[in-house]
Design an enzyme around this catalytic site. Structure first.
Site, PDB file in Angstrom:
ATOM      1  N   HIS A 126       0.826  -1.212   0.000  1.00  0.00           N
ATOM      2  CA  HIS A 126       0.000   0.000   0.000  1.00  0.00           C
ATOM      3  C   HIS A 126       0.855   1.254   0.000  1.00  0.00           C
ATOM      4  CE1 HIS A 126       0.364   0.656   4.430  1.00  0.00           C
ATOM      5  NE2 HIS A 126       0.346  -0.658   4.513  1.00  0.00           N
ATOM      6  N   ASP A 128      -0.134   4.312   1.164  1.00  0.00           N
ATOM      7  CA  ASP A 128      -0.391   5.301   2.223  1.00  0.00           C
ATOM      8  C   ASP A 128       0.285   4.948   3.541  1.00  0.00           C
ATOM      9  OD1 ASP A 128      -2.176   3.077   2.352  1.00  0.00           O
ATOM     10  OD2 ASP A 128      -3.425   4.166   3.768  1.00  0.00           O
ATOM     11  N   ASP A 161       6.526   0.061   6.646  1.00  0.00           N
ATOM     12  CA  ASP A 161       5.096  -0.156   6.419  1.00  0.00           C
ATOM     13  C   ASP A 161       4.543   1.023   5.658  1.00  0.00           C
ATOM     14  OD1 ASP A 161       2.435  -0.767   6.542  1.00  0.00           O
ATOM     15  OD2 ASP A 161       2.253  -0.574   8.701  1.00  0.00           O
ATOM     16  N   GLU A 195      -5.061   1.799   2.727  1.00  0.00           N
ATOM     17  CA  GLU A 195      -5.037   0.598   3.574  1.00  0.00           C
ATOM     18  C   GLU A 195      -5.096   0.952   5.056  1.00  0.00           C
ATOM     19  OE1 GLU A 195      -3.306  -2.765   5.901  1.00  0.00           O
ATOM     20  OE2 GLU A 195      -2.703  -0.689   5.810  1.00  0.00           O
ATOM     21  N   GLU A 196      -4.435   2.035   5.433  1.00  0.00           N
ATOM     22  CA  GLU A 196      -4.366   2.389   6.853  1.00  0.00           C
ATOM     23  C   GLU A 196      -5.706   2.861   7.402  1.00  0.00           C
ATOM     24  OE1 GLU A 196      -2.003   1.435   8.470  1.00  0.00           O
ATOM     25  OE2 GLU A 196      -0.107   1.629   7.437  1.00  0.00           O
ATOM     26  N   ASP A 222       0.899 -10.510   0.667  1.00  0.00           N
ATOM     27  CA  ASP A 222       0.672  -9.154   1.156  1.00  0.00           C
ATOM     28  C   ASP A 222       1.746  -8.812   2.182  1.00  0.00           C
ATOM     29  OD1 ASP A 222      -0.498  -6.733   1.553  1.00  0.00           O
ATOM     30  OD2 ASP A 222      -2.352  -7.497   2.421  1.00  0.00           O
TER      31      ASP A 222
HETATM   32 ZN   LIG Z   1       0.825  -1.758   6.244  1.00  0.00          ZN
END
Ligand SMILES: [Zn+2]
Length: 374
Positions: A126, A128, A161, A195-196, A222
């Site tokens: 992701h 974001d 992340d 995603e967050e 993922d």
């Molecule tokens: Zn993440």
């Protein structure tokens, strides 16, 4: 006296016999609990442009792609900047794979395979990141959005992340595309943009897009857990922890009402007091711990790879389970693997300390009640 000695001796013999049998059972379970590891040969390491890759990721961190559930356009400009950076950084991959923008800001690439019948796969990441908690800026060892490279690390929000994953995949794909590689099966690269904040705009739209085309994925990789080295007690080897699902959650709102009153002559029970007692009881009575399902399978897989007492304990859960659970209870992350956790997260109560105003001292009037619902 002699009879007494004989009884003691018999008891001792029984205890010794029981201990021998117990030791035998424990040893038997350890010895028969064989490793589940399959023999695989490591893929040779591909040459990596370490400096270039680090620079590209550090630049990616500078785009403040902070997603916001209520304001989806908040990071629109940052996302566009990041996507331009991705396109510029990985030209060979972009010349090979087909790119489309889904739901405004999510990216879906299809790297077409040579065998149309081979089931496709998807690699996910992701774009974001989460915001910085206000007031914690000075707690960062390096600024969160500068992408500083120092002490052998790339620092900043998203370095792990999840821009770290996203850029690593594209670094690999770029190098392979440059070498003229073509996958046998089609590989999708799906990079959501929210995603967050649950991914309801990005990931959901990507899934719907693939489903509408009848794409059935063979597997999906993922972001997830790490290769733990030295994190698991009694395990000297690295362990790749595989996340097979994500823990769900339910939010409950508890409300207490009580008779309002002025703090100078308060009611016997206040809503704050009643609610606090209830919440303290909730914290004292947590859901039971248990070892089952994937956690039990994980222990089964780890046990034969361990050494010392941990190996004995994990191979003999019938005996050591209570001991193990007590150990697990000591830290938050390990406790979360064996129990459905509960957490008190937001508390709202009262709006005034209700000191009597000077005026009320001279002119007793009806006191204004404070709000006492929690
Ligand atoms: Zn993440």
């Amino acid at each position: 006296m002699r009879r007494f000695i004989r009884i003691i001796r018999n008891i001792l013999l029984l205890v010794i016999a029981a201990m021998v049998i117990l030791a035998g059972v424990l040893t038997f379970n350890v010895v028969t609990h064989r490793s589940r590891q399959i023999e695989v040969f490591a893929v040779p390491r591909a040459p990596i442009d370490r400096q270039g890759a680090a620079t590209r990721l550090s630049e990616a961190i500078r785009f403040r792609t902070i997603s916001n559930f209520l304001n989806p356009e908040q990071d629109a400009e940052a996302l566009r900047g990041l996507q331009a950076h991705i396109a510029k950084s990985f030209p060979k991959f972009h010349a090979t794979a087909k790119r489309e923008i889904v739901a405004g800001y999510s990216l879906l690439y299809a790297w077409e395979g040579s065998d149309a019948k081979a089931p496709p796969i998807a690699l996910l990441a992701h774009q974001d990141v989460v915001p910085i908690a206000p007031g914690t800026e000075k707690d960062w060892q390096q600024p969160p959005f500068d992408g500083v490279i120092a002490d052998g690390f790339i620092w900043g929000r998203g370095s792990w992340d999840d821009k770290g994953n996203l850029y690593s995949m594209l670094e690999a794909a770029e190098a392979m595309a440059r070498d003229g590689f073509r996958p046998k099966r089609t590989a999708y690269f799906a990079f959501g943009h929210d995603e967050e904040v649950a991914g309801v705009r990005g990931a959901k739209a990507i899934a719907a897009t693939l489903a509408s085309r009848g794409v059935r994925l063979d597997f999906v990789l993922d972001e997830g857990l790490l290769i733990a080295e030295g994190l698991i007690k009694g395990l000297d080897k690295p362990a790749a922890l595989i996340g097979v699902a994500e823990k769900g959650y339910a939010t409950l709102v508890l409300t207490a009402h009580a008779t309002p009153g002025h703090s100078s002559m308060p009611p016997r029970d206040t809503a704050i007091g009643v609610m606090s007692a209830a919440l303290a009881r909730l914290e004292d009575n947590r859901l039971p711990m248990q070892i089952r399902g994937t956690v039990s399978e994980m222990f089964d897989t780890l046990a034969p790879e361990m050494s010392g007492f941990n190996r004995v304990a994990l191979s003999n859960l019938w005996l050591f389970k209570p001991l193990l659970l007590r150990e697990f209870e000591k830290s938050g992350p390990s406790e979360a693997t064996v129990r459905t956790t509960t957490a008190l997260t937001i508390f709202q109560a009262g709006d005034k300390d209700s000191k009597p105003a000077t005026r009320t001292m001279c002119c007793p009037a009806t006191p204004r009640p404070p709000s006492t619902s929690a």
